[in-house]
Design a protein around this motif. Structure first.
Motif, mmCIF file in Angstrom:
data_model
loop_
_atom_site.group_PDB
_atom_site.id
_atom_site.type_symbol
_atom_site.label_atom_id
_atom_site.label_comp_id
_atom_site.label_asym_id
_atom_site.label_seq_id
_atom_site.Cartn_x
_atom_site.Cartn_y
_atom_site.Cartn_z
ATOM 1 N N GLY A 139 -5.347 -8.328 -11.989
ATOM 2 C CA GLY A 139 -6.012 -7.239 -11.255
ATOM 3 C C GLY A 139 -6.403 -7.669 -9.852
ATOM 4 N N ILE A 140 -6.893 -8.890 -9.723
ATOM 5 C CA ILE A 140 -7.323 -9.393 -8.413
ATOM 6 C C ILE A 140 -6.110 -9.563 -7.493
ATOM 7 N N GLN A 143 -4.711 -6.316 -6.217
ATOM 8 C CA GLN A 143 -5.481 -5.780 -5.086
ATOM 9 C C GLN A 143 -5.132 -6.510 -3.792
ATOM 10 N N GLU A 144 -4.943 -7.809 -3.882
ATOM 11 C CA GLU A 144 -4.575 -8.573 -2.680
ATOM 12 C C GLU A 144 -3.205 -8.122 -2.161
ATOM 13 N N ARG A 146 -1.697 -5.320 -2.663
ATOM 14 C CA ARG A 146 -1.749 -3.944 -2.150
ATOM 15 C C ARG A 146 -2.386 -3.892 -0.758
ATOM 16 N N SER A 147 -3.341 -4.776 -0.506
ATOM 17 C CA SER A 147 -3.951 -4.772 0.828
ATOM 18 C C SER A 147 -2.910 -5.173 1.880
ATOM 19 N N TYR A 148 -2.017 -6.106 1.533
ATOM 20 C CA TYR A 148 -0.967 -6.489 2.473
ATOM 21 C C TYR A 148 0.027 -5.341 2.662
ATOM 22 N N GLU A 149 0.303 -4.634 1.592
ATOM 23 C CA GLU A 149 1.321 -3.587 1.676
ATOM 24 C C GLU A 149 0.882 -2.423 2.560
ATOM 25 N N ASP A 150 -0.429 -2.332 2.832
ATOM 26 C CA ASP A 150 -0.915 -1.301 3.751
ATOM 27 C C ASP A 150 -0.843 -1.748 5.210
ATOM 28 N N SER A 252 3.454 5.029 7.220
ATOM 29 C CA SER A 252 2.495 5.805 7.997
ATOM 30 C C SER A 252 2.022 5.018 9.218
ATOM 31 N N VAL A 253 2.670 5.256 10.347
ATOM 32 C CA VAL A 253 2.271 4.614 11.610
ATOM 33 C C VAL A 253 2.243 5.678 12.713
ATOM 34 N N HIS A 257 6.972 0.899 14.892
ATOM 35 C CA HIS A 257 6.821 -0.553 15.013
ATOM 36 C C HIS A 257 8.221 -1.148 14.975
#
Lengths: 425, 434
Positions: A139-140, A143-144, A146-150, A252-253, A257
């Protein structure tokens, strides 16, 4: 502990004592008098690209993408007590990191370094990896990941990697996809640890105001039993040219880029040759695209690029590529402009005046760039993992010529070796 | 290792101009900053656009490339202008760094040429051919770029979430205003607005100069006096000292949700408190925030990450000048209600029951380590003393350590009682449930 040699560099004002522990671990001690914090960095050549290998015992092992990163997380759980609680109790700062080809762990402590070193050597050499612990961590890590994938820069660089390389595992992110994280097992991680985390593969660097003999004696006392044997990394065959001229991805930009890459046909292994190629490539990017370059000035004044422009050169034993990125309303104009600047540099050659000026700036940045014990330890560890002499960059700078740079520019900025990646809404 | 006990020299070299010098030969590079503080007023857009315009060149070096080449000739010195929010001030900073003399070839020195470059950028900008304050084409190019940057801000989800959170929580306060203004205010600026902003920065700002590293304080003082003291080029008797930031009490708890395409939701939770003048209470507040979520030792990290696996990281930090505690995390949007409740539970527990002795010990150990390490880099020393100057406390790390060691469990509880929940903010993808 056997002291193998000492390096003194008056230009840097630094001294490094190299030693080898009885189990084969390579150690470097960098005394930095008058500093409060002492840093210890330990690392090894095992990273996210090492997902298929032959173990020292001969078995072929395949593990999910992201296994090296997952293993790093599990090592921080410790055997009996969480590592962050142990470091926390002595007020130390600590962290780790997983790259494509290496993993490292570090801590810095101002008053209780000896206890910190006990903790570091314990959790890196003696983990406890169980199915329950692995499941809990998913789970941790998700989350890590997914934060990069944004992150647009993160998405963009890996889109470019997929454009430049056909099979090379550098196409995959160090954390792996969420689905890869989910299918990782304790057996996978244990296999990685057993194959790669062998004492003779570890490199340990200690920097700060410490007594060399004492700290080497402590390291020797903490060394676990030697485990000879090396794993063989099994990488897929990689063509010498790019996989695609251009890849596009919807993301979404607010503005497109753009990422451009020029890949080398092959790597130069590790060591001095690779360092020289990295330095020449980085200087060429400066000469073409730094604010001090007339080529950059031309691109900027004509609106082909803006201050979002950035660039770097990345390499390891079997890859090397220059990357240029920026935001652009019209990606085609950006790509055309940057290609023009790089090709122009290659065609015109590097002028002696520009070369001397940029060399002077690089020299100043190198001699003054490493200031803290932590920065010194990290730099020396990186050199050791890449089989390079620390501070050799100054020798290369002294030795380089503008002609050599021109030749390298013609090799590097080959349009046939280039790819483009674009993120747009 | 001992804590740093010595203070830098702090002196007023002119009304409203303070020079802070800390010579330290251990460092190879000088950190040099000149901060110009103005209120977070309408002129902030003009200041923000002015800075890239100034960096395009000077009367003496008319192309940006010429400035960059001068830095390269100066052994890779660095220089830049930037603006940021410090409390409710808009801080424009001229920032430079250069190699210390002892690492340069004999007889070489960078100080004078770097000060000269800084003065050129601020005082001798490129003028228009017909006497305009700035070249119109150059202003238009930088304006277009700044507007594009403002439009691109949402692309960086964590930063955007924080900016939106501050705008909503501090809606009617200067702290809630973005340092750059809006697209509209930038679009409306004239060349004369920029010149007024430039003259205002040089003539009316409260100025703080910080120099740390391999420096000779008397040489710095001499150069800065030539610039700012009576008779100097930027001399003014009309400098305005900025008022302290407002510290209003909390609203009833408000919750906001905004949407942007994202895989992971950003969660922010803001609390208000009234900063104390008392040294012990200040340290108790810092330690209380650390116990709640100051790092991997914090309760929020241990519970929300380690026990519940709901976040990769969750941390809390103080905005000391503003009297705010902010908790921040990247989470699954569905977990937001649970994370909010857990934050409230832990804050309530800290205020009602105080921490365990072990938690306080860990927080103090972390603080002691950080205070000891302050002296290990020129940039961390500069940041430390800049902050102490902003707070007008000028405590040495040694003095802070001594005070922190006296903090009791009861004082942590009392500090946590001051936190008033104010705003919960969630930035999530449209399809994500909260």
């Amino acid at each position: 502990m056997n002291i193998t040699h000492t390096l003194k560099d008056p230009r840097m004002g630094e001294e490094i004592i190299f030693a080898e522990a009885s189990n084969g671990m390579q150690v470097a001690v960098c005394p930095k008098r008058g500093f409060s914090a002492v840093s210890a960095h330990v690392g090894l050549r095992f990273g996210s690209t090492d997902t298929r290998f032959r173990s020292p015992e001969g078995a072929i092992v395949e593990v999910p993408d992201g296994s090296a990163h997952f293993l790093e997380h599990k090592l921080f759980e410790g055997r009996d007590e969480k590592v962050f609680e142990r470091f926390g109790a002595i007020g130390a700062q600590f962290n780790g990191g997983t790259g494509f080809r290496s993993t490292n762990y570090w801590f810095a402590s101002s008053g209780r370094f000896g206890e910190g070193l006990d903790i570091l050597m314990d959790f890196v050499q003696s983990p406890l990896i169980t199915p329950e612990r692995v499941e809990k961590e998913k789970g941790i890590i998700v989350q890590e990941v997914r934060s990069y994938e944004d992150s647009a820069p993160y998405r963009g660089i890996f889109l470019l990697h997929r454009a430049m390389y056909t099979n090379h595992p550098i196409r995959m992110t160090p954390g792996g996809a969420v689905s890869e994280v989910q299918r990782t097992t304790a057996d996978d991680l244990q296999a990685c640890f057993d194959a790669f985390y062998r004492p003779h593969q570890l490199r340990l660097v200690l920097a700060g105001d410490l007594i060399v003999d004492d700290v080497l004696a402590q390291v020797e006392a903490l060394a676990v039993e030697a485990r000879p044997g090396d794993a063989e990394r099994l990488y897929p065959d990689e063509p010498t040219g790019p996989a695609a001229a251009q890849l596009d991805e919807t993301f979404s930009v607010s503005r497109p880029h753009v990422w451009m890459g020029w890949r080398d046909k092959d790597g130069l292994g590790l060591g001095a040759q690779a360092l020289r190629r990295r330095i020449t490539s980085s200087l060429l990017l400066d000469l073409a695209l730094d604010v001090s370059s007339p080529l950059h000035e031309e691109l900027y004044l004509t609106g082909q690029t803006d201050d979002s422009l950035s660039y770097h050169y990345s390499s390891d034993s079997d890859w090397g590529h220059a990357v240029v990125s920026g935001l652009a309303d019209d990606p085609e104009v950006f790509v055309k402009g940057v290609r023009w600047a790089c090709q122009r540099l290659a065609e015109q050659g590097v002028s002696e005046v520009d070369f001397q000026r940029i060399k002077r700036a690089s020299w100043g940045n190198v001699v003054s760039g490493i200031q803290t014990p932590g920065a010194l330890a990290g730099t020396v560890l990186n050199s050791m993992l890449n089989e390079q002499e620390p501070f050799a960059v100054l020798d290369v700078l002294n030795d380089l010529t503008s002609d050599e740079l021109t030749l390298r520019a013609r090799e590097l900025f080959d349009t046939a070796q280039s790819s483009v990646a674009i993120l747009h809404s | 290792m001992a804590y740093l006990q010595s203070s830098p020299s702090r002196q007023s070299i002119a009304p409203g101009v303070t020079l802070i010098c800390l010579p330290d030969a251990r460092f190879k590079r000088v950190v040099f900053q000149v901060h110009f503080d103005r209120p977070m007023c309408e002129q902030r857009s003009a200041r923000t656009l002015l800075l890239p315009v100034l960096q395009q060149g000077t009367e003496q070096r008319p192309r940006r490339m010429d400035v960059a080449r001068a830095l390269e000739e100066n052994y890779g010195s660095q220089l830049g202008l930037g603006a940021t929010r410090v409390g409710e001030r808009h801080r424009v900073t001229f920032r430079a760094s250069w190699v210390g003399d002892s690492f340069l070839p004999e007889g070489e020195s960078c100080l004078a040429s770097m000060v000269q470059l800084g003065k050129e950028l601020l005082e001798s900008p490129l003028r228009g051919e017909n006497g305009e304050a700035f070249r119109a084409d150059l202003v238009e190019r930088e304006r277009a770029q700044l507007i594009r940057q403002i439009e691109s801000l949402p692309d960086d989800r964590p930063s955007w979430a924080e900016e939106r959170f501050l705008a909503l929580m501090c809606k009617d306060e200067a702290y809630g205003r973005s340092p750059w203004g809006t697209k509209e205010t930038v679009a409306a600026l004239t060349v004369d607005d920029l010149e007024r902003a430039r003259q205002d920065i040089l003539g009316h700002s409260e100025v703080t100069i910080v120099a740390v590293g391999p420096i000779e304080p008397s040489a710095i003082e001499q150069e800065m006096s030539r610039w700012f003291a009576e008779g100097g080029s930027a001399y003014s008797t009309e400098r305005e000292i900025c008022a302290p930031a407002s510290t209003p009490h909390a609203h009833a708890l408000r919750e906001f949700r905004e949407e942007l395409p994202a895989d992971q939701a950003r969660f922010l939770f803001g609390f208000r408190y009234q900063p104390s003048e008392n040294a012990l209470s200040r340290e108790a507040m810092a330690l209380a925030a650390s116990i709640l979520g100051g790092g991997s030792q914090g309760r929020l990290f241990r519970i929300i990450r380690e026990e519940l696996s709901l976040a990769y990281g969750i941390y809390s930090g103080l905005r000391t000048l503003k009297g705010m505690l902010v908790v921040e995390a990247g989470i699954d949007a569905k977990a937001a209600p649970r994370v909010k409740e857990e934050v409230l539970t832990q804050v309530r527990d800290l205020s009602e029951n105080g921490p365990k002795q072990g938690e306080l010990d860990l927080a103090i150990a972390g603080l002691m380590n950080n205070l000891q390490a302050v002296g290990d880099s020129a940039s961390s020393l500069a940041a430390y003393w800049e902050r102490e100057h902003d707070l007008d406390l000028m405590r040495t790390p040694s003095a802070r350590a001594e005070t922190a060691k006296q903090v009791t469990l009861q004082q942590i509880s009392e500090a946590a009682q001051l936190w008033q929940a104010d705003t919960v903010y969630l930035l999530a993808g449209p399809e994500q449930e909260a």
